[in-house]
Design an enzyme around this catalytic site. Structure first.
Site, PDB file in Angstrom:
ATOM      1  N   ARG A  50       0.816  -1.221   0.000  1.00  0.00           N
ATOM      2  CA  ARG A  50       0.000   0.000   0.000  1.00  0.00           C
ATOM      3  C   ARG A  50       0.846   1.266   0.000  1.00  0.00           C
ATOM      4  O   ARG A  50       0.404   2.331  -0.429  1.00  0.00           O
ATOM      5  CB  ARG A  50      -0.956  -0.011   1.202  1.00  0.00           C
ATOM      6  CG  ARG A  50      -2.096   0.981   1.060  1.00  0.00           C
ATOM      7  CD  ARG A  50      -3.133   0.852   2.167  1.00  0.00           C
ATOM      8  NE  ARG A  50      -2.531   0.961   3.474  1.00  0.00           N
ATOM      9  CZ  ARG A  50      -2.711   0.076   4.472  1.00  0.00           C
ATOM     10  NH1 ARG A  50      -3.482  -0.966   4.301  1.00  0.00           N
ATOM     11  NH2 ARG A  50      -2.114   0.255   5.630  1.00  0.00           N
ATOM     12  N   TYR A 103     -13.140  23.743  -9.799  1.00  0.00           N
ATOM     13  CA  TYR A 103     -13.720  22.599 -10.526  1.00  0.00           C
ATOM     14  C   TYR A 103     -14.996  22.110  -9.816  1.00  0.00           C
ATOM     15  O   TYR A 103     -15.000  21.939  -8.580  1.00  0.00           O
ATOM     16  CB  TYR A 103     -12.632  21.526 -10.513  1.00  0.00           C
ATOM     17  CG  TYR A 103     -12.928  20.199 -11.136  1.00  0.00           C
ATOM     18  CD1 TYR A 103     -13.153  20.066 -12.500  1.00  0.00           C
ATOM     19  CD2 TYR A 103     -12.921  19.048 -10.355  1.00  0.00           C
ATOM     20  CE1 TYR A 103     -13.372  18.826 -13.068  1.00  0.00           C
ATOM     21  CE2 TYR A 103     -13.135  17.798 -10.913  1.00  0.00           C
ATOM     22  CZ  TYR A 103     -13.372  17.697 -12.274  1.00  0.00           C
ATOM     23  OH  TYR A 103     -13.583  16.460 -12.818  1.00  0.00           O
ATOM     24  N   ASP A 175      -4.965  24.007  -6.997  1.00  0.00           N
ATOM     25  CA  ASP A 175      -5.169  23.012  -8.050  1.00  0.00           C
ATOM     26  C   ASP A 175      -4.508  23.587  -9.306  1.00  0.00           C
ATOM     27  O   ASP A 175      -4.970  24.595  -9.852  1.00  0.00           O
ATOM     28  CB  ASP A 175      -6.678  22.794  -8.246  1.00  0.00           C
ATOM     29  CG  ASP A 175      -7.002  21.775  -9.341  1.00  0.00           C
ATOM     30  OD1 ASP A 175      -6.147  21.542 -10.221  1.00  0.00           O
ATOM     31  OD2 ASP A 175      -8.124  21.233  -9.323  1.00  0.00           O
ATOM     32  N   LYS A 200      -4.851  14.402 -16.732  1.00  0.00           N
ATOM     33  CA  LYS A 200      -4.900  15.340 -17.862  1.00  0.00           C
ATOM     34  C   LYS A 200      -3.573  15.323 -18.636  1.00  0.00           C
ATOM     35  O   LYS A 200      -3.283  14.370 -19.309  1.00  0.00           O
ATOM     36  CB  LYS A 200      -5.250  16.730 -17.330  1.00  0.00           C
ATOM     37  CG  LYS A 200      -6.512  16.758 -16.458  1.00  0.00           C
ATOM     38  CD  LYS A 200      -7.788  16.621 -17.269  1.00  0.00           C
ATOM     39  CE  LYS A 200      -9.041  16.397 -16.435  1.00  0.00           C
ATOM     40  NZ  LYS A 200      -9.381  17.457 -15.503  1.00  0.00           N
TER      41      LYS A 200
HETATM   42  C1  LIG Z   1     -10.131  17.050 -14.224  1.00  0.00           C
HETATM   43  C2  LIG Z   1      -9.851  17.952 -13.104  1.00  0.00           C
HETATM   44  C3  LIG Z   1      -9.838  17.468 -11.795  1.00  0.00           C
HETATM   45  C4  LIG Z   1     -10.210  16.053 -11.450  1.00  0.00           C
HETATM   46  O1  LIG Z   1      -9.430  15.097 -12.044  1.00  0.00           O
HETATM   47  P1  LIG Z   1      -9.974  13.574 -12.130  1.00  0.00           P
HETATM   48  O2  LIG Z   1      -8.770  12.784 -12.377  1.00  0.00           O
HETATM   49  O3  LIG Z   1     -10.950  13.569 -13.262  1.00  0.00           O
HETATM   50  O4  LIG Z   1     -10.632  13.273 -10.833  1.00  0.00           O
HETATM   51  C5  LIG Z   1      -9.548  18.343 -10.792  1.00  0.00           C
HETATM   52  N1  LIG Z   1      -9.267  19.633 -11.039  1.00  0.00           N
HETATM   53  C6  LIG Z   1      -9.263  20.125 -12.287  1.00  0.00           C
HETATM   54  C7  LIG Z   1      -8.952  21.562 -12.499  1.00  0.00           C
HETATM   55  C8  LIG Z   1      -9.569  19.312 -13.360  1.00  0.00           C
HETATM   56  O5  LIG Z   1      -9.582  19.812 -14.589  1.00  0.00           O
END
Ligand SMILES: *Cc1c(COP(=O)(O)O)cnc(C)c1O
Length: 381
Positions: A50, A103, A175, A200
């Site tokens: 883990r 988000y 973020d 992303k």
């Molecule tokens: C896509 C995204 C997330 C979440 O990512 P996931 O892997 O889909 O959970 C968080 N913050 C931003 C700005 C995003 O574009």
């Protein structure tokens, strides 16, 4: 070493047998050599799966080196890279100040998840800057930023906000999924924790979900603690894919960003378009912050279509052939969505007509422009 060179060298200590990539170790049990080692594994080894094996270690090393972080918590999605540190900071009676542009699913976690622990969540104008001082006192446990914000692309003055927040003893989280911790470095700008959806641009191929929360000093200790206490774990296969994707991040984000700017400039001259909302354009209200804090842009931006209602914006999207209609971004293929059905804002401005977000992939921008042209022709009013 320059960063492109570092990107090719980093995270390779787990590689074996002359290979340049780490093996994907899969396992829960890690057998100890002796009974004493059960509780004290030798340096470089863990006593249980883990905590992460070869692929997680390699990815952590790479992300820490590139961001200057002391620790990287790997989480099963981008959303959970925000949930984990926020859970760790939550306390009964505490307040969280969040930029109004975050988000949507993060907002939902704050409103429906975090509030269950007796935390109060307040949304602030993303352009509040040092004015946030008025909202701070010793009850604020965290300030959550997302720069640029999802869908509406407001930038936040991370240095000014961090300075004020630290004065009140609050932890600053950013973020930075849009910049992939490559075009902008929240930790260098004063933030404590940088969270990213590796889903992303790092992943880059729309085939994995993964998140990283990076921190320095005390924040790093907190992340490590939270990851252990809450039992979070990221899949070795996905970590391996993310590290593989990371190797070409610089190239891909540059190409996607350059094509995005070409397309933005073309859109700015279209009679159907109201505003192109792209931080790298001089017309963007936060362009000065962009020039100060960012080394470039990715290919994700939005534009408004005044006079387009939901039906007409759906007809526009349905005409597109090269743009896929889908959520997420950072893959090799271009995507488009209309944003209005999911927009939630309480402390900042709205726009006229429909808001369309584009995520530009690696196609030739001329083909993408032709595709958008068809959309306008088909929905001309
Ligand atoms: C896509 C995204 C997330 C979440 O990512 P996931 O892997 O889909 O959970 C968080 N913050 C931003 C700005 C995003 O574009």
């Amino acid at each position: 070493m320059k960063r492109d060179t570092r990107l090719t060298r980093t995270g390779r200590s787990q590689a074996r047998d002359g290979l340049v990539n780490p093996p994907v170790a899969r396992g829960s049990t890690v057998l100890a050599g002796t009974a004493a080692e059960l509780y004290n594994p030798p340096a470089g080894r863990t006593h249980y799966g883990r905590f992460g094996l070869s692929a997680q270690s390699a990815l952590r090393d790479a992300l820490c080196e590139l961001s200057g972080a002391d620790y990287c918590a790997l989480t099963p999605s981008g959303l959970s890279s925000l949930v984990l540190p926020l859970l760790a900071l939550a306390k009964n009676g505490g307040r969280v100040l969040a930029a109004d542009c975050i988000y949507g699913p993060t907002r939902r976690f704050l409103d429906e998840g975090l509030t269950r622990y007796g935390v109060t969540v307040e949304y602030v104008d993303p352009r509040i800057g040092s004015g946030i001082a008025e909202r701070l006192d010793d009850t604020v446990v965290a300030v959550l930023l997302e720069s640029p914000g999802s869908l509406t692309f407001e930038l936040q003055d991370i240095p000014a906000i961090s300075k004020a927040a630290h004065g009140a003893g609050a932890v600053v989280l950013v973020d930075d999924t849009w910049s992939a911790n490559w075009l902008m470095k929240p930790l260098d700008l004063g933030a404590d924790i940088a969270c990213q959806a590796l889903t992303k641009y790092a992943g880059g191929h729309s085939d994995l979900l993964l998140g990283a929360a990076l921190g320095r000093g005390e924040a790093a200790d907190k992340l490590k603690w939270a990851e252990t206490v809450y039992g979070w774990h990221a899949s070795p296969d996905d970590c391996w894919l993310a590290l593989r994707g990371l190797r070409t991040l610089g190239l891909r984000i540059e190409r996607s960003g350059a094509s995005g700017l070409d397309i933005s400039r073309w859109l700015e001259n279209r009679p159907e378009v109201g505003t192109v909302i792209h931080p790298a354009l001089p017309s963007h209200p936060d362009h000065a912050i962009f020039k100060r804090d960012f080394s470039g842009s990715c290919g994700v931006f939005a534009f408004t279509l005044p006079g387009y209602d939901r039906k007409r914006s759906e007809a526009f999207l349905d005409t597109l052939e090269l743009f896929g209609l889908g959520f997420s971004w950072g893959g090799y293929e271009s995507l488009a969505i209309h944003c209005d059905p999911q927009l939630k804002r309480v402390a900042s401005q709205r726009h006229d007509g429909a808001l369309i977000r584009l995520a530009i992939g690696l196609e030739d921008p001329e083909d993408l422009i032709a595709d958008l042209g068809k959309g306008f022709a088909a929905t001309a009013g």
